[in-house]
Design an enzyme around this catalytic site. Structure first.
Site, mmCIF file in Angstrom:
data_model
loop_
_atom_site.group_PDB
_atom_site.id
_atom_site.type_symbol
_atom_site.label_atom_id
_atom_site.label_comp_id
_atom_site.label_asym_id
_atom_site.label_seq_id
_atom_site.Cartn_x
_atom_site.Cartn_y
_atom_site.Cartn_z
ATOM 1 N N ASP A 241 0.879 -1.168 0.000
ATOM 2 C CA ASP A 241 0.000 0.000 0.000
ATOM 3 C C ASP A 241 0.917 1.217 0.000
ATOM 4 O O ASP A 241 1.760 1.355 0.887
ATOM 5 C CB ASP A 241 -0.894 0.027 1.242
ATOM 6 C CG ASP A 241 -1.975 -1.048 1.184
ATOM 7 O OD1 ASP A 241 -2.380 -1.418 0.069
ATOM 8 O OD2 ASP A 241 -2.390 -1.511 2.260
ATOM 9 N N ASP B 145 -13.776 -3.716 -1.539
ATOM 10 C CA ASP B 145 -13.585 -3.583 -0.096
ATOM 11 C C ASP B 145 -14.951 -3.829 0.528
ATOM 12 O O ASP B 145 -15.896 -3.076 0.270
ATOM 13 C CB ASP B 145 -13.074 -2.178 0.256
ATOM 14 C CG ASP B 145 -11.664 -1.943 -0.285
ATOM 15 O OD1 ASP B 145 -10.920 -2.936 -0.423
ATOM 16 O OD2 ASP B 145 -11.322 -0.785 -0.585
#
Lengths: 193, 250
Positions: free
Chosen positions: B11, B130
């Site tokens: 990330d 998500d």
């Protein structure tokens, strides 16, 4: 000089990166004179067969590829374009290898994505690793049926041609440029032909 | 035999690797180029890179960083974060990405999936979801997990497949960063619904969590970040463990 054929949306950058890591200079090009005069030619490919064939035809590359006499390597879609025909868009391809390209049957997980095992390897592409059963990286929804030019088999749902070779034409359904150290050996075998 | 994949994920924020818990409390996890090289050495099957920078200004560092990493690794490379158009995808592919992961933009404009798939092929398009269990239903969140769309995760998965996705990346927000294991039930439900590969993400805390994922679900791959970044487990050790448990691993 190694020519990496540029057409439509191939992963030409990834192939060039791999050659650079191995210490080989290459040029990404769609110029037919440059391709004809190169020491070796790589036809990479991701994307759709019909769109890719149209691009090759428009650029005049489809006409010259069958006439090339230096070593040529097709990768992934590049392999499929070197076959006789593809059921993707129901098209005729370049016809170097006498086999048809079909879609994996539905009801299974497609694309065939990930590392799978090479079997029954033979020929110069696999020099020094014929006796191994190495895993290499595949990502494809269409496959070339096994034929007289098949030099490696992979099994996913059914056995298919993981690599093909006829005269100066070589091709892999997997991505040697993305297949870690084993892929580098295979690329190097091609580059040192 | 097709192997199950282990995918470390970077990330990225402002050019650095970060990792949080439930998408919050981000902490620095190091230089992405060094981590990418290290994971490739350890035997990673693929590398994922998600840009979570919030602004266009911060995103300018992205393309050079993708180029930099792509030059150094010899495994597949998936890049996501802030991709809103075919042009964005094309720029990243030119920079060396092999697959493009799209999330919020695909929810806002589902045709984007089809547009990227028809230019680069479905194998190039990863749709990331998500998801969080919200009032008894798994719902899809966007904008880095800050906005609930109210969409049912299973419906959106099937729609993404129909539109041309070549793979789904399923992140359970409630599990992310907790190290309590993957969200097995919803992963199995979605993997049973679609016929494209499903990558499970969120919750990996030890080797047994990966074993459970591959034994109890049809997930094709496991994605993890913190457990690798903070050296709690190396990919090399994890793969030896899983091979020993007869899970097909490279």
């Amino acid at each position: 000089m190694i020519a990496i054929v540029q057409y439509n949306a191939g992963n030409t950058g990834s192939v060039q990166n791999a050659l650079t890591r191995l210490g080989y200079e290459s040029i990404i090009t769609d110029d037919t004179d440059t391709i004809c005069s190169a020491d070796k030619v790589i036809l990479p490919g991701v994307g759709q067969a019909r769109a890719a064939m149209q691009q090759l035809q428009q650029k005049g590359i489809a006409d010259i590829i069958p006439t090339l006499t230096q070593p040529v390597l097709g990768i992934c879609l590049g392999l499929q374009l070197l076959c006789k025909s593809s059921s993707e868009g129901r098209i005729n391809c370049l016809g170097i290898f006498d086999c048809a390209v079909k879609r994996f049957p539905t009801g299974q997980i497609v694309p065939h994505t990930g590392w799978n095992t090479l079997e029954e390897m033979k020929g110069l592409l696999f020099s020094s690793i014929e006796r191994l059963k190495p895993d290499v990286y595949f990502v494809h929804s269409y496959y070339a049926q096994p034929c007289s030019a098949t030099v490696a088999i992979c099994n996913y749902i059914l056995p298919f041609s993981a690599a093909l070779q006829k005269d100066n034409f070589y091709a892999t359904q997997f991505h040697p440029e993305k297949s870690s150290g084993i892929g580098e050996i295979i690329l190097k075998n091609f580059l040192t032909l | 035999m097709l192997k199950k994949r282990i995918i470390p994920c970077l990330d990225i924020k402002n050019g650095r690797t970060v990792k949080g818990v439930n998408f919050l409390q981000l902490r620095d996890a190091g230089d992405p180029v060094k981590l990418a090289e290290e994971y490739t050495r350890q035997g990673a099957d693929e590398l994922a890179f998600l840009d979570i920078s919030a602004t266009t200004e911060q995103r300018k560092t992205l393309i050079p960083l993708v180029e930099h990493i792509a030059r150094r690794i010899n495994i597949p490379f998936t890049v996501g974060g802030g991709i809103n158009s075919v042009e964005d995808a094309a720029n990243l592919i030119r920079a060396g990405a092999d697959k493009i992961s799209i999330n919020s933009a695909a929810v806002r404009r589902p045709d984007l999936i089809t547009e990227i798939a028809s230019r680069f092929g479905s194998q190039c398009v990863v749709v990331a979801l998500d998801i969080r269990l919200t009032k008894g239903q798994w719902e899809v969140y966007i904008d880095g997990g800050t906005k609930n769309t109210g969409y049912n995760a299973m419906h959106w998965s099937m729609q993404a497949e129909r539109l041309g996705a070549g793979e789904l990346l399923l992140t359970s927000m409630g599990h992310d960063g907790t190290k309590n294991g993957f969200a097995l039930e919803i992963t199995e439900q979605i993997a049973g619904l679609v016929s494209i590969p499903v990558i499970a993400s969120g919750g990996a805390g030890n080797t047994i969590h990966f074993q459970e994922l591959f034994e109890k679900t049809n997930a094709s791959a496991a994605l993890a970040a913190g457990i690798f970044h903070f050296r709690e487990l190396s990919i090399y050790e994890l793969k030896i463990f899983l091979k020993d448990k007869q899970i097909p691993i490279r």
